[in-house]
Motif scaffolding. Sequence first.
Motif, PDB file in Angstrom:
ATOM      1  N   HIS A 233      -9.503   1.186   0.663  1.00  0.00           N
ATOM      2  CA  HIS A 233      -9.625   2.323  -0.260  1.00  0.00           C
ATOM      3  C   HIS A 233      -8.336   3.147  -0.269  1.00  0.00           C
ATOM      4  O   HIS A 233      -7.806   3.483  -1.332  1.00  0.00           O
ATOM      5  CB  HIS A 233     -10.809   3.191   0.144  1.00  0.00           C
TER       6      HIS A 233
ATOM      7  N   LYS B 130      -5.612   3.312  -3.437  1.00  0.00           N
ATOM      8  CA  LYS B 130      -5.359   4.640  -4.004  1.00  0.00           C
ATOM      9  C   LYS B 130      -3.868   4.962  -3.953  1.00  0.00           C
ATOM     10  O   LYS B 130      -3.295   5.499  -4.914  1.00  0.00           O
ATOM     11  CB  LYS B 130      -6.152   5.693  -3.233  1.00  0.00           C
TER      12      LYS B 130
ATOM     13  N   ASN C  85      -1.476   5.605  -7.300  1.00  0.00           N
ATOM     14  CA  ASN C  85      -0.762   6.879  -7.426  1.00  0.00           C
ATOM     15  C   ASN C  85       0.748   6.689  -7.424  1.00  0.00           C
ATOM     16  O   ASN C  85       1.471   7.419  -8.116  1.00  0.00           O
ATOM     17  CB  ASN C  85      -1.169   7.822  -6.290  1.00  0.00           C
TER      18      ASN C  85
ATOM     19  N   LYS D 222      -9.794   1.474  -9.569  1.00  0.00           N
ATOM     20  CA  LYS D 222      -8.909   2.636  -9.565  1.00  0.00           C
ATOM     21  C   LYS D 222      -7.839   2.515 -10.646  1.00  0.00           C
ATOM     22  O   LYS D 222      -7.448   3.516 -11.264  1.00  0.00           O
ATOM     23  CB  LYS D 222      -8.257   2.799  -8.190  1.00  0.00           C
TER      24      LYS D 222
END
Length: 238
Positions: free
Chosen positions: A105, A109, A113, A160
């Motif tokens: 996770h 992420k 980003n 995501k």
Amino acid sequence: KLGTAKLVSIGKHWYLHIPAIININDFNKDKVQHVVGIDRGLRFLATCYDEQGKTLFASGKKVLQKRRKYKKLRQQLQSKGTKSAKRRLKKIGQRENRWMSNINHQLSKTLVNHYGKNTLFVLEDLTDVTFNTTKNRKQENRYEHNSWAFYQLEQDLTYKAHLNNSQVIEVDAHYTSQRCPKCGRINKDNRDHDLHLYHCDCCGYSSNDDRIAAINIQYLGTEYMSDNDHPKFGKQEQ
């Protein structure tokens, strides 16, 4: 859009599950700003290479050390064979799975980003690949390699990416670690697994072997952007 809530009892805990639907825009190739090739592994959980020639390494050293501690603890409990040991063994397995999920996770992420919106993330299709490469790995590393949640990382990265106007695709994994990104030479002997080094016997190009794979994966991503829906390398490049 929120759905109907449901109260669920799991063990000694209660959870309130609320389904949510989020509308996202369809992925648009014309708006892509970055094409990133990602090689997944254990020494580096992810080795990334983008269209600007920049490489990003996500170290897996601490993760590998912790997994070996879990492995040693499980072996000790298995040797006891008592009921209490079996109960603790089950809890250890659940704890390790939650920990692995959290690592994936965080990593997915971070990648989303870092590269921002309108990014095409390119991964190898690892179907049947892990089993075939097991014999090339040291025996003490085989468990760590075969039991790491590579597919889960792909799932986390995919959803995501969708929330960030980006996309994840899979490409053929054949020869990505054997092909020289400079001259196209394909030779499996050019890769030294022990030194983690690739050295081309044709043009002399050398680099980290995980980086070589990421470069080749990124190249297949650029082929996909050129309307080749199934880009792959063939033996004819030898």
